[in-house]
Design an enzyme around this catalytic site. Structure first.
Site, PDB file in Angstrom:
ATOM      1  N   TYR A  67      10.718  -2.827  -8.995  1.00  0.00           N
ATOM      2  CA  TYR A  67       9.465  -2.613  -9.765  1.00  0.00           C
ATOM      3  C   TYR A  67       8.413  -1.454  -9.215  1.00  0.00           C
ATOM      4  O   TYR A  67       7.709  -0.735  -9.717  1.00  0.00           O
ATOM      5  CB  TYR A  67       8.615  -3.978  -9.654  1.00  0.00           C
ATOM      6  CG  TYR A  67       7.461  -4.044 -10.196  1.00  0.00           C
ATOM      7  CD1 TYR A  67       7.104  -4.142 -11.757  1.00  0.00           C
ATOM      8  CD2 TYR A  67       6.134  -4.032  -9.285  1.00  0.00           C
ATOM      9  CE1 TYR A  67       5.885  -4.238 -12.157  1.00  0.00           C
ATOM     10  CE2 TYR A  67       4.891  -3.918  -9.978  1.00  0.00           C
ATOM     11  CZ  TYR A  67       4.642  -4.206 -11.346  1.00  0.00           C
ATOM     12  OH  TYR A  67       3.506  -4.118 -11.890  1.00  0.00           O
TER      13      TYR A  67
ATOM     14  N   ASP B 155      12.668  -6.479 -19.581  1.00  0.00           N
ATOM     15  CA  ASP B 155      11.634  -6.357 -18.349  1.00  0.00           C
ATOM     16  C   ASP B 155      12.192  -6.540 -17.085  1.00  0.00           C
ATOM     17  O   ASP B 155      13.269  -6.654 -16.754  1.00  0.00           O
ATOM     18  CB  ASP B 155      10.253  -7.565 -18.717  1.00  0.00           C
ATOM     19  CG  ASP B 155       8.951  -7.014 -18.273  1.00  0.00           C
ATOM     20  OD1 ASP B 155       8.796  -5.689 -17.425  1.00  0.00           O
ATOM     21  OD2 ASP B 155       8.076  -7.835 -18.231  1.00  0.00           O
ATOM     22  N   ASP B 156      11.210  -5.945 -16.091  1.00  0.00           N
ATOM     23  CA  ASP B 156      11.836  -5.874 -14.772  1.00  0.00           C
ATOM     24  C   ASP B 156      11.660  -7.154 -14.081  1.00  0.00           C
ATOM     25  O   ASP B 156      12.559  -7.510 -13.193  1.00  0.00           O
ATOM     26  CB  ASP B 156      10.935  -4.873 -14.047  1.00  0.00           C
ATOM     27  CG  ASP B 156       9.490  -5.316 -13.917  1.00  0.00           C
ATOM     28  OD1 ASP B 156       9.133  -5.930 -13.033  1.00  0.00           O
ATOM     29  OD2 ASP B 156       9.021  -4.393 -14.874  1.00  0.00           O
TER      30      ASP B 156
ATOM     31  N   CYS C 147      12.047 -13.353  -1.829  1.00  0.00           N
ATOM     32  CA  CYS C 147      11.375 -13.963  -2.934  1.00  0.00           C
ATOM     33  C   CYS C 147      12.324 -14.472  -4.081  1.00  0.00           C
ATOM     34  O   CYS C 147      11.970 -15.186  -5.030  1.00  0.00           O
ATOM     35  CB  CYS C 147      10.527 -12.821  -3.737  1.00  0.00           C
ATOM     36  SG  CYS C 147      11.363 -11.405  -4.388  1.00  0.00           S
TER      37      CYS C 147
ATOM     38  N   CYS D  68       6.211 -13.579  -1.480  1.00  0.00           N
ATOM     39  CA  CYS D  68       6.597 -12.569  -0.463  1.00  0.00           C
ATOM     40  C   CYS D  68       5.555 -12.547   0.668  1.00  0.00           C
ATOM     41  O   CYS D  68       4.325 -12.548   0.455  1.00  0.00           O
ATOM     42  CB  CYS D  68       6.573 -11.417  -1.172  1.00  0.00           C
ATOM     43  SG  CYS D  68       6.855  -9.871  -0.199  1.00  0.00           S
TER      44      CYS D  68
ATOM     45  N   CYS E 153       0.808  -1.145   0.030  1.00  0.00           N
ATOM     46  CA  CYS E 153       0.075  -0.151   0.098  1.00  0.00           C
ATOM     47  C   CYS E 153       0.693   1.122   0.004  1.00  0.00           C
ATOM     48  O   CYS E 153       2.110   1.030  -0.133  1.00  0.00           O
ATOM     49  CB  CYS E 153      -0.872   0.125   1.225  1.00  0.00           C
ATOM     50  SG  CYS E 153      -1.692  -1.617   1.550  1.00  0.00           S
TER      51      CYS E 153
ATOM     52  N   CYS F  99      13.632  -3.882   1.118  1.00  0.00           N
ATOM     53  CA  CYS F  99      12.784  -4.747   0.041  1.00  0.00           C
ATOM     54  C   CYS F  99      13.615  -4.137  -1.074  1.00  0.00           C
ATOM     55  O   CYS F  99      13.296  -3.000  -1.865  1.00  0.00           O
ATOM     56  CB  CYS F  99      11.303  -4.299   0.105  1.00  0.00           C
ATOM     57  SG  CYS F  99      10.730  -5.048  -1.539  1.00  0.00           S
TER      58      CYS F  99
ATOM     59  N   CYS G 151      16.205  -7.389   1.742  1.00  0.00           N
ATOM     60  CA  CYS G 151      15.135  -8.609   1.874  1.00  0.00           C
ATOM     61  C   CYS G 151      15.102  -9.205   0.643  1.00  0.00           C
ATOM     62  O   CYS G 151      14.578  -8.615  -0.614  1.00  0.00           O
ATOM     63  CB  CYS G 151      13.809  -8.263   2.323  1.00  0.00           C
ATOM     64  SG  CYS G 151      12.658  -9.534   2.360  1.00  0.00           S
TER      65      CYS G 151
ATOM     66  N   SER H 271       7.767  -0.123 -16.475  1.00  0.00           N
ATOM     67  CA  SER H 271       8.943  -0.231 -15.566  1.00  0.00           C
ATOM     68  C   SER H 271      10.351  -0.802 -16.167  1.00  0.00           C
ATOM     69  O   SER H 271      11.144  -0.872 -15.665  1.00  0.00           O
ATOM     70  CB  SER H 271       8.341  -1.324 -14.482  1.00  0.00           C
ATOM     71  OG  SER H 271       7.676  -2.383 -15.017  1.00  0.00           O
TER      72      SER H 271
ATOM     73  N   GLY I 164      -1.535   1.218  -4.726  1.00  0.00           N
ATOM     74  CA  GLY I 164      -2.724   0.622  -4.299  1.00  0.00           C
ATOM     75  C   GLY I 164      -3.875   1.226  -5.185  1.00  0.00           C
ATOM     76  O   GLY I 164      -4.073   2.310  -5.209  1.00  0.00           O
TER      77      GLY I 164
ATOM     78  N   ASN J  15       1.515   0.120   5.644  1.00  0.00           N
ATOM     79  CA  ASN J  15       2.077  -0.646   4.433  1.00  0.00           C
ATOM     80  C   ASN J  15       2.767  -1.775   4.928  1.00  0.00           C
ATOM     81  O   ASN J  15       3.987  -1.507   5.720  1.00  0.00           O
ATOM     82  CB  ASN J  15       2.722   0.368   3.656  1.00  0.00           C
ATOM     83  CG  ASN J  15       3.569  -0.355   2.466  1.00  0.00           C
ATOM     84  OD1 ASN J  15       4.563   0.268   2.056  1.00  0.00           O
ATOM     85  ND2 ASN J  15       3.027  -1.512   2.015  1.00  0.00           N
ATOM     86  N   GLY J  16       2.770  -3.026   4.662  1.00  0.00           N
ATOM     87  CA  GLY J  16       3.180  -4.111   5.053  1.00  0.00           C
ATOM     88  C   GLY J  16       2.507  -5.282   5.411  1.00  0.00           C
ATOM     89  O   GLY J  16       1.365  -5.609   4.930  1.00  0.00           O
TER      90      GLY J  16
END
Length: 490
Positions: free
Chosen positions: A249, A367-368, A458, A404, A5, A243, A455, A290, A32, A106-107
């Site tokens: 992205y 691409d990202d 992923c 994630c 978010c 992150c 982090c 992106s 969001g 956010n999280g």
């Protein structure tokens, strides 16, 4: 429920907060698209407006007029894989004996269920299954017994996971960032006050100046007269866990996240991509939007050296950079479409090839990331149908092999194409002539940090938090190293 978010908070002197919050939420709309909301306080009472939809759909002119007060917070919410309804829309509001509380998050907490059960046993009634309400109830309970700073610290010691919070306690606006700084949050100075936001682009929108990032484990209290802010370093950790996907992205390219301009980071990642896996083709093109900065950096590096690392001859310009795909800007990100069928349809709606750039040429498309493989498969087919002789795919991030848990609704392992396929198997699946990803070492180098301070869950399957059934890349049981007070001029 995992969600990613955007949060914002302002404290202004002599001006209503509603419209600045509204504009700031527009700047964070990319974070969001499910719901939007604002909570303000006029010194006497709290006002709230939260609705489903985009910012422009959630608010009408009259809605802003009734949101009185110079202090307030806002939120835009990211769609999740679970149910979509107003019960989890934010900011979340609580009224209790010690005043009113509005909270934007956010999280994602990894121990929300445990805390919810304990609070429910103590008589707390919950209206949603989201972790934001858990934070709000726990903080409200602590505020009955402690002052604001001590109450926030007690809640921070209790909750585990990723969080960037903006909170309006009566007419006091505060910001809190988790001890490893997983989710971004920054401080901005305005002409008549201060603000907090997930990204600096929101500060730019209000003609403000970025002061700095909120430090991991820090509490920032905006002064009610708009004259500054107080800082309290409540928790500290030996390593951070920023992150990396924000830079790859999610964040706007014009935002500064953790002291790094996202656009320049993506260009540098593109340069590293050429160094690691460059391929000589007639043209290099981005997947908009992106992938554009990655492709720009990749093409710049290609103009300086060959794919073998040798300096270009004086009359050799390297790989041509060109736009080969036109984006329909009225179609949302395919990454956040809730069903596979919608994602597949959205790719065709979203991108259309430019035939003169592609026909009869060898093409590198950048691409990202590749998540499920849906977009990449259809893109390769689009380019070949348009007459491309070869299609080489380069990705500005490592393979995404695991979900994630920190706040991005990415996918399950079963949906992630790289979770059980080698790079060559993915290449065959998407029907590309070649495929290469960026290394994790390149990510850390470009961001100017050690791998342990990012982090990378992923892409490694090892997380900075203790999650049931998953591996961790650090000692997550280590006790806090203590807390010290910092002042606004530190």
């Amino acid at each position: 429920m995992t969600e990613k978010c955007g949060v914002v908070g302002v404290s202004l002197d002599g001006r209503e907060a509603a419209r600045p919050l509204y504009y700031a939420l527009y700047a964070l709309q990319h974070r969001g698209q499910e719901s939007a909301g604002i909570v303000t306080h006029d010194g006497f009472q709290q006002h709230s407006h939260v609705e489903m939809g985009l910012v422009g759909e959630a608010f009408e002119e009259g809605d802003l007029d009734v949101l009185k007060g110079g202090a307030g917070i806002g939120h835009v919410r990211y769609p999740t894989a679970g149910s979509v309804d107003s019960s989890c829309a934010q900011p979340f509001s609580v009224s209790f004996k010690s005043g009113s509380l509005g909270l934007s998050h956010n999280g994602n907490l990894v121990n929300a269920d445990e805390i919810r059960e304990e609070l429910a046993a103590l008589g707390h009634a919950f209206t949603s299954d989201g972790d934001t309400e858990v934070i709000a109830h726990d903080l409200a309970r602590n505020l009955l017994e402690e002052d604001l700073v001590r109450a926030v610290k007690r809640t921070m010691q209790r909750i585990h996971g990723s969080y960037a919070l903006t909170i309006c306690h009566d007419d006091t606006v505060i910001g809190v960032r988790d001890p490893v700084g997983n989710r971004p949050l920054c401080i901005g100075e305005l002409e008549d006050g201060y603000m907090l936001a997930s990204e600096s682009a929101a500060i730019d929108t209000l003609d403000g100046e970025l002061v700095r990032d909120v430090r991991p484990g820090e509490l920032v209290v905006l002064q009610a007269d708009g004259d500054g802010f107080d800082s309290y370093q409540l928790l500290e950790r030996e390593q951070t866990a920023h992150c990396f996907f924000e830079h790859v992205y999610f964040a706007r390219p014009d935002s500064i996240v953790d002291e790094t301009l996202v656009y320049e980071a993506r260009r540098s990642l593109g340069r590293k991509l050429w160094e690691e896996s460059g391929v000589e083709t007639d043209v290099v093109m981005p997947v908009p939007d992106s992938g554009r900065a990655f492709a720009s950096g990749y093409a710049d590096a290609a103009s300086e050296t060959t794919a073998d690392g040798e300096s270009r001859a004086e009359n050799d310009d390297g790989v041509e950079f060109a736009e080969g795909l036109m984006k329909n800007r009225y179609v949302g990100r395919t990454f956040i479409m809730p069903t596979q069928d919608e994602r597949e349809r959205a790719v065709r709606l979203k991108l259309n090839p430019i035939k003169s750039t592609i026909e009869g040429k060898t093409v590198t498309v950048i691409d990202d990331s590749i998540v499920r493989g849906t977009t990449s498969t259809q893109l390769v087919q689009l380019l070949k149908d348009c007459g491309a002789e070869e299609v080489h795919v380069r990705i500005g991030a490592p393979e995404i092999v695991a979900p994630c848990y920190m706040g991005i609704d990415m996918a399950t392992r079963e949906e992630l194409i790289a979770s059980d396929k080698t790079t060559d198997e993915i290449r065959e699946t998407i029907d590309a002539d070649s495929l290469a990803y960026l290394s994790t070492e390149a990510i850390a180098e470009v961001l100017g940090t050690e791998r342990i301070d990012l982090c990378l869950g992923c892409v490694t399957g090892e997380y900075p938090f203790d999650i049931d059934g998953e591996a961790t890349d650090r000692d997550v049981t280590r006790p806090d190293l203590g807390g010290k007070t910092l002042h606004a001029d530190d």
